[in-house]
Motif scaffolding. Structure first.
Motif, short mmCIF file in Angstrom:
data_model
loop_
_atom_site.label_atom_id
_atom_site.label_comp_id
_atom_site.label_asym_id
_atom_site.label_seq_id
_atom_site.Cartn_x
_atom_site.Cartn_y
_atom_site.Cartn_z
N UNK A 138 0.87 -1.18 0.00
CA UNK A 138 0.00 0.00 0.00
C UNK A 138 0.90 1.23 0.00
N UNK A 139 0.92 1.92 -1.10
CA UNK A 139 1.74 3.12 -1.23
C UNK A 139 0.90 4.35 -0.90
N UNK A 140 1.43 5.20 -0.05
CA UNK A 140 0.72 6.39 0.39
C UNK A 140 1.36 7.66 -0.16
N UNK A 141 0.52 8.59 -0.51
CA UNK A 141 1.02 9.89 -0.93
C UNK A 141 1.20 10.78 0.29
N UNK A 142 1.85 11.90 0.13
CA UNK A 142 1.98 12.84 1.24
C UNK A 142 3.31 12.70 1.97
#
Length: 126
Positions: free
Chosen positions: A22-26
């Protein structure tokens, strides 16, 4: 605002393994408590595993303990779910979720999480 993108789902034989990502932005990923949930057809979405922002605390659904491992790489803004010895009953859409929290306390309720990914399908053939 956090955007989550899951990957790594697929079809596997019973007893096999998959690793979900799960890749998260920010830029504040290290401030988020992360969870994995799953939803099988006709069933409610259920908690699977969670990890605190620091990675120091983890929590698992009883039926996946000893088979699944959640871990995170804050430098890569990514959380993982390593799933071993998969069973047909693990078949579901798996969702990644995030909550802005530095707590180490277990957080299993869906409504505690503010951000969700689109889900990735896991199918386990008997």
């Amino acid at each position: 605002q956090v955007q989550l993108v899951e990957s790594g789902g697929g079809l596997v034989q019973a007893g096999g393994s998959l690793r979900l990502s799960c890749a998260a932005s920010g830029r504040t990923f290290s401030s988020y408590f992360m969870g994995w949930f799953r939803q099988a057809p006709g069933k409610v979405r259920e908690f699977v595993a969670a990890i605190s922002a620091s990675g120091g605390s983890t929590d698992y659904l009883d039926s996946v303990k000893g088979r699944f491992t959640i871990y995170r790489d804050n430098a890569k803004n990514t959380v993982y779910l390593q799933m071993n010895r998969l069973k047909p009953e693990d078949k579901a859409v798996y969702y990644c979720a995030a909550k802005l929290s530095l707590s180490d306390l277990p957080q299993r309720r869906k409504n505690e999480y503010s951000y969700w990914g689109q889900g990735t399908q896991v199918t386990v053939a008997a």
